[in-house]
Design an enzyme around this catalytic site. Structure first.
Site, PDB file in Angstrom:
ATOM      1  N   CYS A 122       0.836  -1.199   0.000  1.00  0.00           N
ATOM      2  CA  CYS A 122       0.000   0.000   0.000  1.00  0.00           C
ATOM      3  C   CYS A 122       0.875   1.255   0.000  1.00  0.00           C
ATOM      4  O   CYS A 122       2.055   1.205   0.352  1.00  0.00           O
ATOM      5  CB  CYS A 122      -0.934  -0.005   1.208  1.00  0.00           C
ATOM      6  SG  CYS A 122      -0.112  -0.286   2.787  1.00  0.00           S
ATOM      7  N   GLU A 143      16.532   5.744   4.879  1.00  0.00           N
ATOM      8  CA  GLU A 143      17.301   5.149   3.780  1.00  0.00           C
ATOM      9  C   GLU A 143      18.336   6.142   3.259  1.00  0.00           C
ATOM     10  O   GLU A 143      17.954   7.247   2.840  1.00  0.00           O
ATOM     11  CB  GLU A 143      16.364   4.724   2.646  1.00  0.00           C
ATOM     12  CG  GLU A 143      15.403   3.624   3.058  1.00  0.00           C
ATOM     13  CD  GLU A 143      14.423   3.238   1.973  1.00  0.00           C
ATOM     14  OE1 GLU A 143      13.718   2.239   2.121  1.00  0.00           O
ATOM     15  OE2 GLU A 143      14.353   3.954   0.937  1.00  0.00           O
ATOM     16  N   ARG A 165       6.818   0.744   1.342  1.00  0.00           N
ATOM     17  CA  ARG A 165       7.409   1.955   1.908  1.00  0.00           C
ATOM     18  C   ARG A 165       7.803   1.692   3.355  1.00  0.00           C
ATOM     19  O   ARG A 165       7.032   1.122   4.126  1.00  0.00           O
ATOM     20  CB  ARG A 165       6.414   3.127   1.841  1.00  0.00           C
ATOM     21  CG  ARG A 165       6.196   3.683   0.438  1.00  0.00           C
ATOM     22  CD  ARG A 165       7.436   4.409  -0.063  1.00  0.00           C
ATOM     23  NE  ARG A 165       7.248   5.000  -1.387  1.00  0.00           N
ATOM     24  CZ  ARG A 165       7.575   4.414  -2.524  1.00  0.00           C
ATOM     25  NH1 ARG A 165       8.101   3.187  -2.488  1.00  0.00           N
ATOM     26  NH2 ARG A 165       7.402   5.023  -3.671  1.00  0.00           N
ATOM     27  N   HIS A 216      16.407  -1.559  -0.824  1.00  0.00           N
ATOM     28  CA  HIS A 216      15.382  -0.873  -1.624  1.00  0.00           C
ATOM     29  C   HIS A 216      15.647  -1.053  -3.129  1.00  0.00           C
ATOM     30  O   HIS A 216      15.646  -0.094  -3.906  1.00  0.00           O
ATOM     31  CB  HIS A 216      15.336   0.616  -1.287  1.00  0.00           C
ATOM     32  CG  HIS A 216      14.039   1.269  -1.678  1.00  0.00           C
ATOM     33  ND1 HIS A 216      13.469   2.300  -0.971  1.00  0.00           N
ATOM     34  CD2 HIS A 216      13.181   1.029  -2.716  1.00  0.00           C
ATOM     35  CE1 HIS A 216      12.347   2.681  -1.551  1.00  0.00           C
ATOM     36  NE2 HIS A 216      12.158   1.914  -2.617  1.00  0.00           N
TER      37      HIS A 216
END
Length: 314
Positions: free
Chosen positions: A204, A262, A233, A281
């Site tokens: 989401c 990050e 996320r 990521h």
């Protein structure tokens, strides 16, 4: 037309030409741009290309000629879209570029963990097979058939990953903003999903409603054998609560491609925690996905030049 690419290192890497946007005008390419670097960028830029570099009030005050912000991603929380709208600046993103790449990476995280792929490869390369029988295991392996996969966020990536889970024989349950009445997929409340499923996978967007969606309460609902996956996320997860849940063996593992910071600092709560498996990521980073991003940017730029707004989010 002056185009400034603020943080192009991750998008272009070394395998895609950095000159693709030059057909539209003069391009300044920067691998990275911090907030402190903004005053050093050309204030006459008409177009900015960003991914994680913040385009906030400070940046907008600097780029006084700005008319278009291209977000080289689907999520656009790095841009103050309301401030851009107030200034008449178009903000466009890149929808659905990485559906299969991100879903594939999510599956890779799950299978690498359940089958201990790298652990056994290292064992064989270290010569340990020659000291064992014809077959051995360093830790238990898990078969996913007939297990329950819970997905939060049934957008393009969520549905793609759901199909991959079903190909393993898993039963799919999901939570979304509403019941989508999907065939053979069961809608549940967040609490029901947490209590029911063997794996919870997050797909989401990050917004005020989903910020730290996975918190201490949610983790307390999950069964002890459950696994959490996040390739969406980092802000969806309360890192401190998750680290504590892993330390307390409240859940079995967390498979993460994203973090709330990050890159993470060395003292990030999830770094060095047993049973937290983290990739940097890079679920979106396939060459195919990045090529689609650049093609989308070119299409949006062409539309902008012709007076047509494409993929506008504000």
């Amino acid at each position: 037309m002056k185009i400034v690419i603020l943080d192009g290192l991750a998008l272009f890497q070394q395998d895609i030409s950095r000159t693709s946007l030059s057909t539209f005008g003069e391009v300044d390419f920067y691998e990275k741009t911090s907030e402190e670097d903004i005053p050093l960028r050309d204030p006459n830029a008409l177009v900015l290309v960003t991914n994680k570099c913040l385009v906030n009030e400070k940046a907008l005050s600097h780029f006084t000629q700005l008319k278009l912000v291209l977000v080289a991603a689907t999520g656009y929380n790095s841009v103050d879209i309301q401030a851009c709208k107030a200034r008449g600046i178009q903000v466009s993103n890149v929808p659905a570029y990485g559906t299969y790449s991100v879903a594939q990476h999510t599956l890779a995280l799950l299978l690498a963990w359940s089958n201990r792929v790298e652990q056994h490869n290292q064992s064989v390369q270290a010569g340990e097979w020659s000291k064992n029988d014809w077959s051995y295991s360093l830790s238990p392996l898990t078969e996913w058939a007939n297990k329950k996969m819970g997905i939060i966020g049934m957008g393009n990536i969520g549905q793609c990953f759901a199909s991959m889970a079903e190909s393993l024989g898993m039963q799919v349950y999901y939570h979304h903003t509403r019941d989508l009445h999907l065939t053979n997929r069961t809608f549940l409340s967040k609490k029901e999903l947490a209590q029911t499923c063997d794996v919870i996978s997050l797909h989401c967007p990050l917004n005020p409603q989903t910020d730290q969606l996975i918190n201490a309460e949610f983790l307390s609902w999950m069964p002890q054998h459950a696994v959490l996956i996040n390739s969406s996320r980092g802000g969806l997860v309360d890192s401190l609560a998750l680290a504590q849940a892993l330390k307390d063996k409240q859940i079995t593992a967390a498979l993460l491609d994203v973090l709330d910071q990050e890159p993470p600092s060395s003292n990030h709560p999830l770094i060095g925690i047993p049973h937290a498996f983290i990739t940097p990521h890079n679920a979106w980073l396939s060459r195919e996905a990045r090529t689609r991003i650049i093609q989308s940017l070119l299409t949006t730029l062409s539309g902008f030049m012709a007076g047509k707004a494409i993929n506008q989010v504000n």
